[in-house]
Design a protein around this motif. Structure first.
Motif, PDB file in Angstrom:
ATOM      1  N   ARG A 309      23.447  57.503  48.708  1.00 14.84           N
ATOM      2  CA  ARG A 309      22.416  57.132  47.736  1.00 14.84           C
ATOM      3  C   ARG A 309      22.882  57.422  46.314  1.00 14.84           C
ATOM      4  N   ASP A 310      23.556  58.556  46.115  1.00 12.90           N
ATOM      5  CA  ASP A 310      24.076  58.876  44.789  1.00 12.90           C
ATOM      6  C   ASP A 310      25.126  57.860  44.349  1.00 12.90           C
ATOM      7  N   SER A 311      25.975  57.426  45.278  1.00  9.21           N
ATOM      8  CA  SER A 311      26.984  56.425  44.921  1.00  9.21           C
ATOM      9  C   SER A 311      26.312  55.124  44.517  1.00  9.21           C
ATOM     10  N   GLY A 312      25.200  54.789  45.174  1.00  9.55           N
ATOM     11  CA  GLY A 312      24.454  53.595  44.775  1.00  9.55           C
ATOM     12  C   GLY A 312      23.860  53.740  43.395  1.00  9.55           C
ATOM     13  N   ASP A 313      23.389  54.954  43.056  1.00 12.23           N
ATOM     14  CA  ASP A 313      22.856  55.191  41.712  1.00 12.23           C
ATOM     15  C   ASP A 313      23.935  54.987  40.661  1.00 12.23           C
ATOM     16  N   VAL A 314      25.134  55.494  40.926  1.00 11.90           N
ATOM     17  CA  VAL A 314      26.235  55.332  39.971  1.00 11.90           C
ATOM     18  C   VAL A 314      26.582  53.862  39.818  1.00 11.90           C
TER      19      VAL A 314
END
Length: 416
Positions: A309-314
């Motif tokens: 999910r964090d990679s998607g935010d980035v």
């Protein structure tokens, strides 16, 4: 005559040599193109990006979203029970007890037993550790709402994929939220499923808290695929490029020839919001996504999911930054004229004179300091060019207009 014949033979030979060279280059380019296509196919098979799914056919009649959604009379899906249309999602159930909602396709699926469905959804909105019950994705012989199979019928004919958020007694040893599937021929009761019948699933922490429920970035995408009688589900956080495996198994029972596509959800004594954002149906699937997704290791959950999910935010932040940069640098004809000193009347052309440009800027600066108003060298230059342009291109048109008025003197002058 003999000399011309030799020249003709020489020209023909030169043409032939050029033709062969051109054909050789085309052959080399063709081989490079084929190699590039092969490499692209390998890259498509080695990743789970957009290229990996280019060999599938979208079916608009089984797709809905993203928002804004069409009028119910024009939509391919019909709402049932407590489901209703919101501005950016379909609320299948709200934060209320004993709700059951559904949306079903208006027409049955009659394509080959080769399909794929991408479902984008959000679940959550209730704080604490007690919430429920969940929702289901269906390919079923009948439509409707009201059963206890997470809002769907208990006895069904087809495929049911269940996204269960409440742990009942028959799920001992399973970690929730729990995603699993069961293919039913109509003889099994959903509420009696246990053991191996529900043991093919996985734990995915897709549920969210209420403070992020209105954010599209908090959504989850589930991909259901049936290829070569193998049923699989992979999932990812919205915006992430990484997928994680959930389950894959060979279906034993034959599926009905006509199946409706549907989504149902329910709440009991416990409550939760179940929101559907988008569903897209595909056929002619050539790539099974399961082997390209990350292995679902329960010991790595939920950290693995949160990292995805964090990679998607980035990735979304970069896309937003790139989009803003493109908007800021969008072509503006007026700004381009000022930046490059483009003059449409400068039909004579000429080289750029840096010293002349510096003199003009210095003159403009001195005028600004003195507070006077006077025509700058740059404006004067453009005016003079405009006058020359009009004199050489526009005067003749005005003379012709005068001649049309019947002025013989002007005609005589033109003749002279």
């Amino acid at each position: 005559r003999q000399h011309r014949s030799k020249e003709g033979d020489a020209d023909a030979g030169a043409v032939a040599r050029r033709t062969w060279r051109t054909m050789g280059r085309l052959a080399a380019l063709a081989s490079c193109a084929l190699a590039g296509l092969a490499a692209a196919r390998v890259r498509a098979d080695a990743s789970l990006g957009e290229d990996a799914w280019q060999h599938r056919v979208l079916l608009p009649s089984f797709s809905l979203g993203p928002a804004p959604y069409p009028h119910p009379a024009q939509s391919e899906y019909e709402l049932f029970g407590d489901a209703y249309n919101q501005h950016n999602h379909i609320q299948v159930t709200d934060l209320a007890q004993h709700q059951k909602g559904a949306l079903w396709s208006k027409r049955p699926w009659q394509h080959s037993k080769n399909f794929q469905f991408d479902l984008t959804f959000r679940v959550g909105g209730h704080d604490g550790h007690m919430y429920g019950d969940g929702f289901a994705l269906w390919l079923n012989s009948e439509r409707g709402v009201g059963g206890n199979a997470l809002g769907g019928p208990n006895h069904y004919k087809g495929v049911g994929v269940f996204f269960d958020t409440y742990k009942n007694d028959n799920f001992r040893g399973k970690r929730h939220p729990y995603v699993y599937a069961f293919v039913n021929d109509g003889t099994k009761d959903y509420e009696t499923l246990s053991g191996p019948q529900i043991g093919n699933g996985c734990h995915i922490p897709f549920r969210l808290e209420k403070d992020v429920l209105e954010d599209i970035a908090s959504a989850t995408v589930a991909r259901l695929t049936l290829v070569d009688n193998q049923l699989s589900v992979v999932m990812r956080p919205y915006g992430s490029v990484d997928w994680v495996q959930c389950f894959k198994f060979r279906i034993g029972a034959s599926l009905p020839d006509r199946m409706y596509v549907g989504i149902t959800a329910m709440t009991g004594d416990l409550i939760d919001r179940h929101q559907m954002l988008e569903i897209r149906g595909y056929t002619e699937i050539e790539t099974d996504p399961y082997s390209y997704a990350h292995v679902n290791d329960i010991t790595q959950m939920p950290d693995m999911w949160y990292a995805m999910r964090d990679s998607g935010d980035v990735a979304r932040e970069f896309d937003d930054w790139e989009k803003s940069m493109m908007e800021d640098t969008e072509f503006d004809p007026i700004e381009e004229v000022d930046d490059y000193d483009y003059d449409p009347y400068d039909y004579e052309g000429g080289d750029y004179d840096e010293e002349e440009e510096e003199e003009e800027e210095e003159e403009e600066a001195s005028v600004d300091r003195s507070g006077g108003k006077h025509e700058s060298a740059k404006d004067r230059k453009i005016r003079e060019r405009r006058e020359r342009f009009e004199k050489s291109h526009g005067r003749r048109g005005r003379d012709d207009d005068d001649d049309d008025d019947g002025d013989d003197d002007d005609d005589d002058n033109d003749d002279r």
